[in-house]
Scaffold this active site. Structure first.
Site, PDB file in Angstrom:
ATOM      1  NE  ARG A  79       3.429   0.598  -1.998  1.00  0.00           N
ATOM      2  CZ  ARG A  79       2.879   0.624  -0.816  1.00  0.00           C
ATOM      3  NH1 ARG A  79       3.680   0.281   0.152  1.00  0.00           N
ATOM      4  NH2 ARG A  79       1.626   0.471  -0.908  1.00  0.00           N
ATOM      5  CB  THR A  98      -2.692  -6.418  -1.140  1.00  0.00           C
ATOM      6  OG1 THR A  98      -3.109  -6.515   0.226  1.00  0.00           O
ATOM      7  CG2 THR A  98      -3.267  -7.431  -2.150  1.00  0.00           C
ATOM      8  CB  CYS A  99       0.095  -4.205   3.033  1.00  0.00           C
ATOM      9  SG  CYS A  99      -1.427  -4.541   3.723  1.00  0.00           S
ATOM     10  CB  THR A 100       4.704  -4.623   0.978  1.00  0.00           C
ATOM     11  OG1 THR A 100       4.442  -5.903   0.338  1.00  0.00           O
ATOM     12  CG2 THR A 100       4.565  -4.368   2.559  1.00  0.00           C
TER      13      THR A 100
END
Length: 134
Positions: A79, A98-100
């Protein structure tokens, strides 16, 4: 057998160094928000110019800053990092998610301003990995 161990280590640990070209492939350059499109263009140019603006150490920091990953997976990111417009008063530092895999950028007025703020953010992040986290 030793060669196979090196291949296995690469698969498990990822690439320790990231070229400018590999760094460019970590981002979704398509259609950034109009408000920060110029800043996204400045970042793309700075990455493309390689060592002059973002050396190997800073490219690794940028990857970790945006994704939380310490190394680039062998097959690249599943991603890519996308961009959001950061609407805050003054001239804020870029903010990662950071998660997305998102990077919030203000509407910087020049490449120099982008680089100054990005270097400041990366240096602060390197000194304290909790930098930018709320």
């Amino acid at each position: 057998a030793q060669h196979r161990n090196a291949d296995l280590a690469l698969l498990l640990q990822g690439k320790a160094t990231i070229s400018a070209q590999e760094m460019l492939h970590c981002f979704e350059w398509g259609e950034p928000p109009a408000e920060c499109a110029a800043a996204v263009g400045y970042l793309r140019a700075a990455i493309a110019e390689g060592e002059a603006h973002l050396d190997v150490r800073r490219r690794r920091l940028l990857l970790r800053f945006c994704t939380g990953l310490n190394a680039l997976p062998v097959n690249g990111l599943s991603r890519k990092v996308s961009f959001n417009f950061l609407d805050k008063p003054g001239v804020p530092l870029p903010e990662p998610h950071t998660c997305t895999h998102e990077l919030d950028l203000p509407a910087y007025s020049s490449r120099e301003e982008l680089l100054e703020k990005l270097h400041e953010a990366l240096d602060s992040f390197e000194a304290d990995p909790s930098f930018g986290q709320e």
